[in-house]
Design an enzyme around this catalytic site. Sequence first.
Site, mmCIF file in Angstrom:
data_model
loop_
_atom_site.group_PDB
_atom_site.id
_atom_site.type_symbol
_atom_site.label_atom_id
_atom_site.label_comp_id
_atom_site.label_asym_id
_atom_site.label_seq_id
_atom_site.Cartn_x
_atom_site.Cartn_y
_atom_site.Cartn_z
ATOM 1 N N HIS A 44 -6.064 -33.220 18.359
ATOM 2 C CA HIS A 44 -4.942 -34.227 18.900
ATOM 3 C C HIS A 44 -3.768 -33.446 19.323
ATOM 4 O O HIS A 44 -2.733 -33.865 19.511
ATOM 5 C CB HIS A 44 -4.492 -34.883 17.661
ATOM 6 C CG HIS A 44 -5.515 -36.028 17.210
ATOM 7 N ND1 HIS A 44 -6.010 -37.227 17.870
ATOM 8 C CD2 HIS A 44 -6.373 -35.609 16.010
ATOM 9 C CE1 HIS A 44 -6.804 -37.619 16.926
ATOM 10 N NE2 HIS A 44 -7.332 -36.689 16.230
ATOM 11 N N GLU A 48 -5.137 -6.686 14.973
ATOM 12 C CA GLU A 48 -4.668 -5.288 14.642
ATOM 13 C C GLU A 48 -5.843 -4.138 14.882
ATOM 14 O O GLU A 48 -5.437 -3.190 15.354
ATOM 15 C CB GLU A 48 -4.093 -5.284 13.122
ATOM 16 C CG GLU A 48 -2.723 -5.492 12.999
ATOM 17 C CD GLU A 48 -2.103 -4.841 11.812
ATOM 18 O OE1 GLU A 48 -1.032 -5.154 11.738
ATOM 19 O OE2 GLU A 48 -2.830 -4.656 10.745
ATOM 20 N N LYS A 58 8.987 -0.952 13.906
ATOM 21 C CA LYS A 58 9.768 -0.577 12.721
ATOM 22 C C LYS A 58 10.696 0.358 12.796
ATOM 23 O O LYS A 58 11.678 0.454 12.351
ATOM 24 C CB LYS A 58 8.402 0.008 11.650
ATOM 25 C CG LYS A 58 7.618 -1.013 11.077
ATOM 26 C CD LYS A 58 6.793 -0.305 9.894
ATOM 27 C CE LYS A 58 5.683 -1.201 9.368
ATOM 28 N NZ LYS A 58 4.923 -0.702 8.319
ATOM 29 N N GLY A 81 -4.815 -1.870 5.002
ATOM 30 C CA GLY A 81 -4.195 -3.044 4.921
ATOM 31 C C GLY A 81 -4.962 -4.365 5.088
ATOM 32 O O GLY A 81 -5.072 -5.085 3.942
ATOM 33 N N ARG A 82 -5.181 -4.602 6.200
ATOM 34 C CA ARG A 82 -5.914 -5.916 6.384
ATOM 35 C C ARG A 82 -7.296 -6.008 5.856
ATOM 36 O O ARG A 82 -8.145 -7.226 6.013
ATOM 37 C CB ARG A 82 -5.963 -6.142 7.954
ATOM 38 C CG ARG A 82 -6.672 -4.870 8.862
ATOM 39 C CD ARG A 82 -6.130 -5.029 10.410
ATOM 40 N NE ARG A 82 -6.878 -3.837 10.951
ATOM 41 C CZ ARG A 82 -6.164 -2.755 11.175
ATOM 42 N NH1 ARG A 82 -5.103 -2.611 10.719
ATOM 43 N NH2 ARG A 82 -6.614 -1.878 11.844
ATOM 44 N N LYS A 142 0.755 -1.346 0.224
ATOM 45 C CA LYS A 142 -0.076 0.021 0.047
ATOM 46 C C LYS A 142 0.803 1.265 0.232
ATOM 47 O O LYS A 142 0.611 2.124 -0.953
ATOM 48 C CB LYS A 142 -0.827 0.090 1.152
ATOM 49 C CG LYS A 142 -1.782 1.229 1.346
ATOM 50 C CD LYS A 142 -2.731 1.064 2.332
ATOM 51 C CE LYS A 142 -3.478 2.231 2.663
ATOM 52 N NZ LYS A 142 -4.583 2.081 3.928
ATOM 53 N N GLU A 160 10.653 -4.752 4.289
ATOM 54 C CA GLU A 160 10.904 -6.217 4.006
ATOM 55 C C GLU A 160 10.221 -6.362 2.713
ATOM 56 O O GLU A 160 11.010 -7.148 1.806
ATOM 57 C CB GLU A 160 9.699 -7.125 4.739
ATOM 58 C CG GLU A 160 9.984 -7.093 6.381
ATOM 59 C CD GLU A 160 9.482 -6.083 7.265
ATOM 60 O OE1 GLU A 160 9.322 -4.876 6.728
ATOM 61 O OE2 GLU A 160 8.983 -6.377 8.120
HETATM 62 C C1 G6Q Z 1 -2.741 -4.028 7.966
HETATM 63 C C2 G6Q Z 1 -1.467 -3.290 8.434
HETATM 64 C C3 G6Q Z 1 -0.063 -3.956 7.814
HETATM 65 C C4 G6Q Z 1 0.251 -3.531 6.431
HETATM 66 C C5 G6Q Z 1 1.609 -4.292 6.318
HETATM 67 C C6 G6Q Z 1 2.128 -3.842 4.803
HETATM 68 O O1 G6Q Z 1 -3.798 -3.424 8.129
HETATM 69 O O2 G6Q Z 1 -1.497 -2.043 8.089
HETATM 70 O O3 G6Q Z 1 -0.101 -5.183 8.129
HETATM 71 O O4 G6Q Z 1 -0.574 -4.206 5.662
HETATM 72 O O5 G6Q Z 1 2.428 -3.334 7.178
HETATM 73 O O6 G6Q Z 1 1.796 -2.589 4.363
HETATM 74 P P1 G6Q Z 1 2.125 -2.067 3.050
HETATM 75 O O7 G6Q Z 1 0.921 -2.768 2.138
HETATM 76 O O8 G6Q Z 1 2.051 -0.681 3.114
HETATM 77 O O9 G6Q Z 1 3.517 -2.591 2.665
#
Ligand code: G6Q
Length: 548
Positions: free
Chosen positions: A383, A352, A511, A266-267, A205, A211
């Site tokens: 199990h 989150e 971060k 994001g989520r 996003k 990463e």
């Molecule tokens: C989700 C969070 C988080 C995010 C990641 C990746 O709601 O904000 O999980 O999706 O940190 O972020 P980017 O899509 O910006 O790389």
Amino acid sequence: MTEHSRTPAWNALEQHQRELSSLHLRDLFARDPGRFERFSLHAGPLFLDYSKNRITDETLALLLALAQEARLPEWIDRLFRGERVNDTEHRAALHMALRQQGDTPVLLDGKDVIPGVRQVLSHMRRFSESVRSGEWRGYTGQPITDVVNIGIGGSDLGPAMVVSALDADCGPLRVHFVSNVDGADLAGTLRALDPAQTLFVVASKTFTTQETLLNARSARDWFLAQARDPKHVARHFVAVSTQRDEVVRFGIDPSNMFEFWDWVGGRYSLWSAIGLPIALAIGMDRFDALLAGAGEMDEHFRRSPLPQNMPVLLGLIGVWYANFFGAQTHAILPYDQGMHRFVSHIQQVVMESSGKSVTRDGRPVDHATGTVVWGGPGTNGQHAYFQLLHQGTVLVPADFLAPMESRTPLGEHHRVLLSNFLAQPEALMRGKTAAEARAELERAGLSGEALERLLPHRCFPGNRPSNSLLFQKLDPRTLGALIALYEHKTFVQSVLWDINAFDQWGVELGKQLARDLLAELSGAPERAPHDASTRGLLDYVRRHLQNG
Ligand code: G6Q
């Protein structure tokens, strides 16, 4: 509403919990033959039985009063109307617009977002169809065989879960997901791939996530080691992002970029272009069906009265256990192997969104928020960790999920699976009394001291609550509805807890520190003084770091 413990409904629920806590679910069923009919409902493709909960009609009435006190109907309306409910980031949370069926305008600052959504969906269709059909060629003229999605968190968990759940019938492409910055993830995935036939989807996003960008750069190096000419990158790298400039800076052609918007968290983004790997894996028609299933759940959530509203009921029941019984975790147990990644995705959605300890207006909450979501596919868990559910000392409310029809029928496997799906909630609810355990041991030939010694170990307290969610088949529409159900349940709870479900500032601190520590690992002086433990560890890592 911030001081929950002072509201009439909250006080009444506390009082009611004291009265109800001595009642066993067995008794509630024994005295109420209509319980299953009353405490179950359909929503789209889903059927929910919530009768195995420690609730009565009065509990529900009080929980619904709590929802009214928190002005839940008003909040649902505000959410759908595109208000900036994410007020710490000054953003709307309009993921429902991504899956809306029909063209009713959804206005944000007076502008309809639906045409933009449809444009990106068309772009996704054209692109995914051309890659799936083999029309899109790599730099050597060969078709694409493998897609690697590079993203993390919300840009990974949702699409990875949906692909693993729905890809059973194997489309023309193999779709892989790389998220971890541990080089093993990327290297392990690329080992068996041919750069000439691999397409990378860089999904971020913000397009600044450490990463993802590092994995994407390493993927590009791997690709160019064979392809040589950087102009070939355009046939093998596409981006999904809200940040065009960052995408261009990274070196991806903006015509290969799929856009989404800051009003998609994001989520909550698998419904947007972040779902591109889903469309590549299962085809755009089935991606549309996923959206339609979620859209159906949106309509149900938006329009159904609270007492017949599935996300509302699940949210209220969750609050009942979290705030009045002190339950700190919630288990999700799908009896479908394809859903083995479902819990990880919902875990992110819930944890989150609900991991907050100040109210919307910034005051410390005076009640528990959020629960630890965990679980995994049945029957495997039976199990392993189910023992604690049955005889442990903590209360773990659980959701059991199962399809009536297997997508991979094999002899009597599905019947056996479903018998377990039925047995576990019953066992958790009923337990086994001392009299029953005694009779069982006597039948097995035990008596006297031997029997007495074993007896306490063979008793199960029962009275352990669960929901059962049944659906015909794990198809795209059903999976869409299930995910949206948990999203909305999470929103309901956030309203009752008076917290913002759509920000995630907690992710930031780690971060920031990691950025500083990366520089310090390379010899830079300490930016801010560390505690003795972190400094000791940093020194240790510096002395022993290899291959870094
Ligand atoms: C989700 C969070 C988080 C995010 C990641 C990746 O709601 O904000 O999980 O999706 O940190 O972020 P980017 O899509 O910006 O790389």
